[in-house]
Scaffold this motif. Sequence first.
Motif, mmCIF file in Angstrom:
data_model
loop_
_atom_site.group_PDB
_atom_site.id
_atom_site.type_symbol
_atom_site.label_atom_id
_atom_site.label_comp_id
_atom_site.label_asym_id
_atom_site.label_seq_id
_atom_site.Cartn_x
_atom_site.Cartn_y
_atom_site.Cartn_z
ATOM 1 N N SER A 80 41.812 39.056 36.591
ATOM 2 C CA SER A 80 42.424 40.291 36.794
ATOM 3 C C SER A 80 41.457 41.085 37.397
ATOM 4 O O SER A 80 41.994 42.089 38.332
ATOM 5 C CB SER A 80 42.594 40.751 35.347
ATOM 6 O OG SER A 80 43.842 40.056 34.665
ATOM 7 N N GLU A 92 46.427 46.222 34.159
ATOM 8 C CA GLU A 92 47.068 44.943 34.525
ATOM 9 C C GLU A 92 48.482 45.196 34.866
ATOM 10 O O GLU A 92 49.070 44.932 35.821
ATOM 11 C CB GLU A 92 46.792 43.926 33.520
ATOM 12 C CG GLU A 92 45.355 43.084 33.572
ATOM 13 C CD GLU A 92 44.895 42.156 32.654
ATOM 14 O OE1 GLU A 92 44.180 41.562 32.541
ATOM 15 O OE2 GLU A 92 45.793 42.012 31.439
ATOM 16 N N SER A 93 49.186 45.778 33.582
ATOM 17 C CA SER A 93 50.610 46.146 33.818
ATOM 18 C C SER A 93 50.996 47.089 35.029
ATOM 19 O O SER A 93 51.903 46.767 35.704
ATOM 20 C CB SER A 93 51.074 46.605 32.750
ATOM 21 O OG SER A 93 52.436 46.986 32.629
ATOM 22 N N ARG A 116 49.789 38.153 32.600
ATOM 23 C CA ARG A 116 48.810 37.103 31.752
ATOM 24 C C ARG A 116 49.391 35.761 31.363
ATOM 25 O O ARG A 116 50.472 35.984 30.698
ATOM 26 C CB ARG A 116 47.950 37.756 30.870
ATOM 27 C CG ARG A 116 47.191 39.116 31.208
ATOM 28 C CD ARG A 116 46.369 39.541 30.129
ATOM 29 N NE ARG A 116 45.530 38.618 29.654
ATOM 30 C CZ ARG A 116 44.203 38.976 29.866
ATOM 31 N NH1 ARG A 116 43.618 39.750 30.662
ATOM 32 N NH2 ARG A 116 43.477 38.096 29.447
ATOM 33 N N HIS A 171 42.015 40.415 41.054
ATOM 34 C CA HIS A 171 43.188 40.717 41.614
ATOM 35 C C HIS A 171 43.542 42.472 41.693
ATOM 36 O O HIS A 171 44.027 42.870 42.790
ATOM 37 C CB HIS A 171 44.419 40.285 41.002
ATOM 38 C CG HIS A 171 44.623 38.881 40.957
ATOM 39 N ND1 HIS A 171 44.735 38.342 42.269
ATOM 40 C CD2 HIS A 171 44.966 37.816 40.102
ATOM 41 C CE1 HIS A 171 44.918 36.840 42.220
ATOM 42 N NE2 HIS A 171 45.022 36.731 41.097
ATOM 43 N N ILE A 172 42.941 43.082 40.823
ATOM 44 C CA ILE A 172 43.061 44.487 40.876
ATOM 45 C C ILE A 172 42.370 45.028 41.875
ATOM 46 O O ILE A 172 42.699 46.126 42.625
ATOM 47 C CB ILE A 172 42.461 45.342 39.534
ATOM 48 C CG1 ILE A 172 43.614 44.765 38.354
ATOM 49 C CG2 ILE A 172 42.336 46.856 39.758
ATOM 50 C CD1 ILE A 172 43.001 44.924 36.788
ATOM 51 N N GLN A 228 41.156 34.984 32.430
ATOM 52 C CA GLN A 228 42.034 35.821 33.060
ATOM 53 C C GLN A 228 41.502 37.076 33.160
ATOM 54 O O GLN A 228 42.004 38.071 34.005
ATOM 55 C CB GLN A 228 43.324 35.797 32.000
ATOM 56 C CG GLN A 228 44.031 34.323 32.292
ATOM 57 C CD GLN A 228 45.437 34.378 32.205
ATOM 58 O OE1 GLN A 228 46.082 34.867 30.980
ATOM 59 N NE2 GLN A 228 46.300 33.787 32.885
ATOM 60 N N ASP A 229 40.738 37.652 32.328
ATOM 61 C CA ASP A 229 39.992 38.932 32.502
ATOM 62 C C ASP A 229 39.212 39.021 33.715
ATOM 63 O O ASP A 229 39.285 39.891 34.727
ATOM 64 C CB ASP A 229 38.935 39.347 31.362
ATOM 65 C CG ASP A 229 39.731 39.768 30.064
ATOM 66 O OD1 ASP A 229 40.684 39.991 30.132
ATOM 67 O OD2 ASP A 229 39.124 40.057 29.082
ATOM 68 N N LYS A 243 44.457 45.889 29.968
ATOM 69 C CA LYS A 243 45.604 45.559 29.850
ATOM 70 C C LYS A 243 46.698 46.461 30.544
ATOM 71 O O LYS A 243 47.625 46.110 31.054
ATOM 72 C CB LYS A 243 46.011 45.037 28.253
ATOM 73 C CG LYS A 243 44.712 44.141 27.750
ATOM 74 C CD LYS A 243 44.468 42.849 28.730
ATOM 75 C CE LYS A 243 43.650 42.194 27.889
ATOM 76 N NZ LYS A 243 42.027 42.708 28.282
ATOM 77 N N CYS A 259 49.290 47.046 37.571
ATOM 78 C CA CYS A 259 49.278 46.469 39.043
ATOM 79 C C CYS A 259 50.118 45.110 39.097
ATOM 80 O O CYS A 259 49.856 44.440 39.973
ATOM 81 C CB CYS A 259 47.860 46.150 38.972
ATOM 82 S SG CYS A 259 46.655 47.314 39.383
ATOM 83 N N ILE A 316 50.288 42.595 37.193
ATOM 84 C CA ILE A 316 49.611 41.345 36.650
ATOM 85 C C ILE A 316 50.381 40.964 35.298
ATOM 86 O O ILE A 316 50.406 41.387 34.405
ATOM 87 C CB ILE A 316 48.146 41.698 36.371
ATOM 88 C CG1 ILE A 316 47.471 41.846 38.013
ATOM 89 C CG2 ILE A 316 47.330 40.186 35.755
ATOM 90 C CD1 ILE A 316 46.137 42.098 37.749
#
Length: 217
Positions: free
Chosen positions: A202, A150-151, A157, A205-206, A198-199, A147, A153, A155
Motif C-alpha cells: 500500500s 487506502e480507501s 486489501r 501504491h499510494i 499489504q501495508d 486504512k 486511493c 486500494i
Amino acid sequence: MIVKESTIDIEKDKFKQSLNISGDNELYKKSVFFDLEHYVYKKPICIGVFGAGYYDEENNKLVITQYMIENKHELEKILALAKEYFENMRNTLKKEYVVTFSGNNDYLVIDYLFKKYKLNYTVEEYFKSIDLQKKYEQVKQKSIGLKALESECGIVRESEVISGSTLAKTFGKIMKDDMYFSRMPMEKKEKILLYNMQDVVSLFHIYTQWNKYIRPE
C-alpha cells in the motif's frame, strides 16, 4: 524465524501520478517502503514482523522481504537481519529514502532495540524519511489513518484488517511462551504476514498514485 521473500508485478505506466518531492517524482526508485509490527509495553519489547520492499526497475517488480519472530530467543536475530537489510539497501542498491506511514513509531521501536542490543545502527542516520501521513496532512490540513487513506486511493486489501492491539497481544504471548508460535494455526501466521506485506504494498501504491488521489481541497 520465518523469512519470506515476495515479488509483485508492477504496471509499466504506474508512475505518471507519483508523489513529487522538491521537483523529483522518481524518488520511489531510491526508496525503501518500510513497516513494522511490534510489541510495546511501556517501552519497546520486540519486533514481531519486519517488512520492507523496494522497486526493482530492471524487472518492474516490487520486491518485499519479511522476517517474523517465533520466540524471544530470536529477537537479536531479527534485529541483526533488519540492520543487514538496511545496510544492503544503502550500500549495494544505493537507496536513499525510507517511506513509511506514521513512521515515527516504527523508528522509535527499531532504534530503541538496536541501541539496547548494541547493534550500533540508527535508520535515520543513513536514510531520509518520507512519511506519507505527514505528506497527506500538508496537502489536506487534516490527519488520516492508513486504512482510510487506502480507501481514498482505491486500494482494496486482500487481507482482513488486524488491530494493533491484537497484534501486540500475539507478539506478547510469543515473547512469554517459547511454544506459543508452534501452537498458532498456520492460517493465523499467514494472515499476519499478509497483513504486513499489504501495508508495504500500500505504501508503494499510494506513493506512486499520489497525484491521482491526493489533491488540495
